[in-house]
Design a protein around this motif. Structure first.
Motif, short mmCIF file in Angstrom:
data_model
loop_
_atom_site.label_atom_id
_atom_site.label_comp_id
_atom_site.label_asym_id
_atom_site.label_seq_id
_atom_site.Cartn_x
_atom_site.Cartn_y
_atom_site.Cartn_z
N PHE A 59 6.38 3.75 -37.02
CA PHE A 59 5.58 4.43 -38.04
C PHE A 59 4.10 4.11 -37.87
O PHE A 59 3.25 5.01 -37.92
CB PHE A 59 6.06 4.01 -39.44
N LEU A 60 3.78 2.85 -37.65
CA LEU A 60 2.38 2.45 -37.48
C LEU A 60 1.76 3.10 -36.23
O LEU A 60 0.64 3.61 -36.28
CB LEU A 60 2.26 0.93 -37.41
N ILE A 61 2.50 3.11 -35.13
CA ILE A 61 2.00 3.75 -33.91
C ILE A 61 1.82 5.25 -34.13
O ILE A 61 0.84 5.85 -33.69
CB ILE A 61 2.94 3.48 -32.72
N VAL A 64 -1.39 6.13 -35.97
CA VAL A 64 -2.59 6.03 -35.14
C VAL A 64 -2.69 7.20 -34.16
O VAL A 64 -3.79 7.66 -33.85
CB VAL A 64 -2.59 4.68 -34.39
N THR A 65 -1.57 7.71 -33.69
CA THR A 65 -1.60 8.72 -32.61
C THR A 65 -1.18 10.11 -33.07
O THR A 65 -0.95 10.98 -32.23
CB THR A 65 -0.67 8.29 -31.46
N LEU A 69 -1.00 16.02 -30.56
CA LEU A 69 0.26 16.78 -30.51
C LEU A 69 1.43 16.04 -31.16
O LEU A 69 2.55 16.04 -30.66
CB LEU A 69 0.61 17.14 -29.06
N GLY A 70 1.15 15.39 -32.24
CA GLY A 70 2.20 14.63 -32.91
C GLY A 70 2.33 13.22 -32.39
O GLY A 70 3.05 12.41 -32.95
#
Length: 103
Positions: A59-61, A64-65, A69-70
């Protein structure tokens, strides 16, 4: 302990010791394949393979990203569907037949 005939006349009931040995051998072969024992009784065991998905980390990654494109959401989705722990129940019936079923 005297063995009893099965109704078909072909199978005989196994002793408690034989059934425990059969379960132990099957557990050993599954451990060699990468499983671990979650719980065990005299004639059944629950075996687990794999590791649980760390949803907080994904979830944290993903937060951030997400703008690319998701981002990491696609990786997380694939891991959620295909990853995780897989459980199997191993049982030995009165006739010494070992059954493995998904739990």
């Amino acid at each position: 302990m005297e063995r009893q005939k099965y109704k078909s006349g072909e199978r005989t009931e196994r002793s408690t010791t034989e059934r425990k040995e059969l379960l132990g051998r099957h557990i050993s072969s599954m451990v060699a394949q990468g499983y671990r024992v979650e719980s065990q009784s005299d004639f059944q065991a629950v075996m687990v393979k794999g590791k649980d998905v760390n949803h907080l980390l994904h979830f944290l990654i993903s937060c951030v990203t997400w703008w690319v494109l998701g981002g990491w959401l696609w990786v997380w989705l694939i891991l959620w569907i295909t990853g995780g722990e897989k459980r199997s129940m191993v049982t030995v019936d009165a006739f010494g037949i070992v059954n493995v079923s998904k739990v």
